[in-house]
Design an enzyme around this catalytic site. Structure first.
Site, PDB file in Angstrom:
ATOM      1  N   LYS A 141      14.028  42.713  42.221  1.00  0.00           N
ATOM      2  CA  LYS A 141      14.924  41.760  42.954  1.00  0.00           C
ATOM      3  C   LYS A 141      14.870  42.325  44.942  1.00  0.00           C
ATOM      4  O   LYS A 141      15.118  41.472  45.194  1.00  0.00           O
ATOM      5  CB  LYS A 141      16.267  41.485  42.657  1.00  0.00           C
ATOM      6  CG  LYS A 141      16.466  41.916  41.022  1.00  0.00           C
ATOM      7  CD  LYS A 141      16.250  39.974  40.480  1.00  0.00           C
ATOM      8  CE  LYS A 141      16.452  39.692  39.458  1.00  0.00           C
ATOM      9  NZ  LYS A 141      15.939  40.705  37.855  1.00  0.00           N
TER      10      LYS A 141
ATOM     11  N   LYS B 224      23.434  36.673  40.457  1.00  0.00           N
ATOM     12  CA  LYS B 224      22.245  37.670  39.125  1.00  0.00           C
ATOM     13  C   LYS B 224      22.266  39.358  39.652  1.00  0.00           C
ATOM     14  O   LYS B 224      22.219  39.734  40.923  1.00  0.00           O
ATOM     15  CB  LYS B 224      21.074  37.030  39.675  1.00  0.00           C
ATOM     16  CG  LYS B 224      20.174  37.236  40.713  1.00  0.00           C
ATOM     17  CD  LYS B 224      18.786  36.387  40.253  1.00  0.00           C
ATOM     18  CE  LYS B 224      17.989  36.359  41.934  1.00  0.00           C
ATOM     19  NZ  LYS B 224      16.871  35.931  41.975  1.00  0.00           N
TER      20      LYS B 224
ATOM     21  N   ARG C  86       5.741  30.854  37.655  1.00  0.00           N
ATOM     22  CA  ARG C  86       5.706  32.140  38.298  1.00  0.00           C
ATOM     23  C   ARG C  86       4.201  31.826  37.853  1.00  0.00           C
ATOM     24  O   ARG C  86       3.204  31.514  37.706  1.00  0.00           O
ATOM     25  CB  ARG C  86       5.893  32.797  36.451  1.00  0.00           C
ATOM     26  CG  ARG C  86       4.966  33.620  35.807  1.00  0.00           C
ATOM     27  CD  ARG C  86       4.994  35.085  36.878  1.00  0.00           C
ATOM     28  NE  ARG C  86       6.524  35.553  36.948  1.00  0.00           N
ATOM     29  CZ  ARG C  86       7.619  36.614  36.005  1.00  0.00           C
ATOM     30  NH1 ARG C  86       7.002  36.438  34.968  1.00  0.00           N
ATOM     31  NH2 ARG C  86       8.612  37.033  35.667  1.00  0.00           N
TER      32      ARG C  86
ATOM     33  N   ARG D 195       8.023  26.410  35.279  1.00  0.00           N
ATOM     34  CA  ARG D 195       9.382  26.724  34.087  1.00  0.00           C
ATOM     35  C   ARG D 195      10.667  25.669  34.670  1.00  0.00           C
ATOM     36  O   ARG D 195      10.758  25.688  35.429  1.00  0.00           O
ATOM     37  CB  ARG D 195       9.481  27.787  34.173  1.00  0.00           C
ATOM     38  CG  ARG D 195       8.422  28.775  33.772  1.00  0.00           C
ATOM     39  CD  ARG D 195       9.610  30.163  33.452  1.00  0.00           C
ATOM     40  NE  ARG D 195       9.031  30.643  35.057  1.00  0.00           N
ATOM     41  CZ  ARG D 195       9.546  31.708  35.194  1.00  0.00           C
ATOM     42  NH1 ARG D 195      10.157  32.847  34.763  1.00  0.00           N
ATOM     43  NH2 ARG D 195       9.591  32.624  36.504  1.00  0.00           N
TER      44      ARG D 195
ATOM     45  N   ARG E 182      19.135  27.832  34.349  1.00  0.00           N
ATOM     46  CA  ARG E 182      18.061  28.989  34.462  1.00  0.00           C
ATOM     47  C   ARG E 182      16.361  28.394  33.411  1.00  0.00           C
ATOM     48  O   ARG E 182      16.906  27.745  33.161  1.00  0.00           O
ATOM     49  CB  ARG E 182      18.039  29.940  33.390  1.00  0.00           C
ATOM     50  CG  ARG E 182      19.365  31.067  34.400  1.00  0.00           C
ATOM     51  CD  ARG E 182      20.741  31.610  33.004  1.00  0.00           C
ATOM     52  NE  ARG E 182      21.163  31.273  32.492  1.00  0.00           N
ATOM     53  CZ  ARG E 182      21.711  31.778  31.166  1.00  0.00           C
ATOM     54  NH1 ARG E 182      22.095  32.707  31.408  1.00  0.00           N
ATOM     55  NH2 ARG E 182      21.700  30.528  30.221  1.00  0.00           N
TER      56      ARG E 182
ATOM     57  N   ASP F  28       7.957  34.964  41.721  1.00  0.00           N
ATOM     58  CA  ASP F  28       8.740  34.046  41.041  1.00  0.00           C
ATOM     59  C   ASP F  28       8.844  33.196  42.119  1.00  0.00           C
ATOM     60  O   ASP F  28       9.197  33.386  43.576  1.00  0.00           O
ATOM     61  CB  ASP F  28      10.336  34.530  39.811  1.00  0.00           C
ATOM     62  CG  ASP F  28       9.626  35.023  38.675  1.00  0.00           C
ATOM     63  OD1 ASP F  28       8.965  34.016  38.811  1.00  0.00           O
ATOM     64  OD2 ASP F  28      10.815  35.176  38.647  1.00  0.00           O
TER      65      ASP F  28
ATOM     66  N   GLU G 152      11.794  36.170  43.546  1.00  0.00           N
ATOM     67  CA  GLU G 152      11.554  37.729  42.570  1.00  0.00           C
ATOM     68  C   GLU G 152      10.242  38.108  42.663  1.00  0.00           C
ATOM     69  O   GLU G 152       9.668  37.471  43.018  1.00  0.00           O
ATOM     70  CB  GLU G 152      12.478  37.841  41.098  1.00  0.00           C
ATOM     71  CG  GLU G 152      13.672  37.481  41.351  1.00  0.00           C
ATOM     72  CD  GLU G 152      13.901  37.445  39.879  1.00  0.00           C
ATOM     73  OE1 GLU G 152      13.211  38.432  39.207  1.00  0.00           O
ATOM     74  OE2 GLU G 152      15.033  37.128  39.555  1.00  0.00           O
TER      75      GLU G 152
ATOM     76  N   ASN H 114       8.542  40.390  40.073  1.00  0.00           N
ATOM     77  CA  ASN H 114       7.765  41.278  38.763  1.00  0.00           C
ATOM     78  C   ASN H 114       7.371  42.128  38.035  1.00  0.00           C
ATOM     79  O   ASN H 114       5.860  41.835  38.421  1.00  0.00           O
ATOM     80  CB  ASN H 114       7.955  40.790  37.445  1.00  0.00           C
ATOM     81  CG  ASN H 114       9.554  39.421  37.481  1.00  0.00           C
ATOM     82  OD1 ASN H 114      11.087  39.380  36.996  1.00  0.00           O
ATOM     83  ND2 ASN H 114       8.957  38.392  38.196  1.00  0.00           N
TER      84      ASN H 114
END
Length: 321
Positions: free
Chosen positions: A126, A161, A211, A226, A234, A274, A282, A284
């Site tokens: 994050k 979050k 993503r 997504r 979400r 993301d 984000e 990842n």
């Protein structure tokens, strides 16, 4: 001589074959004839100056009823390997950190560990995104209720979050006039004992959370979009999101260019970012997913691209590129 690979991962018997990115990597390694070993973090130990692992040779097949078979495990010096893929899912706890220390010593011994263990340890998924201010929306990181409330009052609506979460767990949408906002912040921060991130809500979230996978800093040309379920914030597939593929936009590519030098400097060879709307949310680095979905929808072989990159780098000294 065949490349000797070990994959550090969660229990292979528990994976969801149709969507597991680590499984896609195992299939590609087998296709190339690499000598592939399987182990979990608990199988790694340090003894008398050597980092050892209890590993098992693994064979795989793309069959949801019978996808993996393991030979009897043996103990070996992990420095005898060529490549280690660190694919353990969060939680990012102290045990995870201890594993990165051991793998870092293996990396220093000449083994290519992906992603670099020190970067796994030092790159919060994050917080790392906040290093690229021109790519992100307004945010605050705190466990102080007043600071978080001021932020929400300023921006009217925010997403809150935890810094160590995954798969959309404990992600809250909060409005400035929400009568439950005190409860939300108490829950999110565990009564002020856990630091969280609040980001200004990006209205385009309804269009999907993209993503984007990057290999050696270079993006795969299609994103896994997504789409959140009706009435859901979400978009994570684990929370009922619907996947589709989309070619990268000009803005997507621009964001990738901004973060590329830092990814390469940290030897973050396989990353999933993301993006919602025009904004990076984000980065990842622990065990990015999306390979199998994109491979199926776009006719790709993302694991092959990753392994091509690995093969090119095996003759380089770890830590020099």
């Amino acid at each position: 001589m065949s490349i000797k690979l070990a994959v550090v991962m969660d229990p292979v018997e528990n994976i969801a074959v149709r969507k597991d990115s680590t499984f896609a990597m195992l299939l590609e390694a087998q296709r190339r004839g690499w000598l592939t070993h399987y182990l979990q973090p608990s199988d790694i130990f340090l003894q008398d100056g050597a980092v050892m692992g209890r590993t098992a040779r693994i064979t795989v097949q793309d069959d949801p009823g019978d996808w993996a078979r393991l030979e009897a495990s043996t103990v070996q010096d992990l420095c005898e390997l060529d490549v280690i893929l660190m694919r353990k899912d969060p939680p990012f706890d102290m045990e995870y950190i201890y594993t990165t220390f051991l793998l870092e010593w293996v990396q220093q011994g000449g083994v290519r560990v992906i992603n670099h263990p020190a970067s796994l340890r030092n790159t919060n998924e994050k917080l790392f995104a906040t290093c690229f201010a021109e790519c992100t929306v307004p945010y605050v990181v705190s466990r102080n209720r007043q600071a978080l409330e001021r932020f929400v009052d300023t921006h009217q609506e925010a997403v809150v979050k935890p810094l160590d979460g995954m798969a959309g767990d404990l992600v809250f949408r909060m409005r400035h006039d929400d009568p439950n906002r005190g409860v939300i912040l108490e829950t999110a921060t565990q009564h002020g004992t856990r630091t969280v991130m609040a980001q200004k809500l990006i209205a385009e979230y309804r269009e999907g959370d993209k993503r984007i996978l990057l290999i050696g800093g270079e993006p795969v040309p299609h994103a896994l979009v997504r789409i959140p379920a009706e009435g859901e914030l979400r978009a994570n597939l684990a929370k009922g999101g619907t996947p589709k593929a989309a070619a990268l936009s000009e803005r997507d590519r621009w964001i990738c260019e901004q973060i590329k030098p830092e990814l390469q400097a940290r030897q973050l060879d396989f990353v999933g970012i993301d993006v919602i709307g025009d904004y990076l949310t984000e980065i990842n680095v622990t065990s990015p997913t999306g390979i199998r979905e994109l491979d199926k929808m776009c006719g790709l072989n993302i694991a092959a691209t990753l392994f091509d990159t690995i093969e090119k780098r095996l003759d380089q000294t770890p830590g020099t590129d």
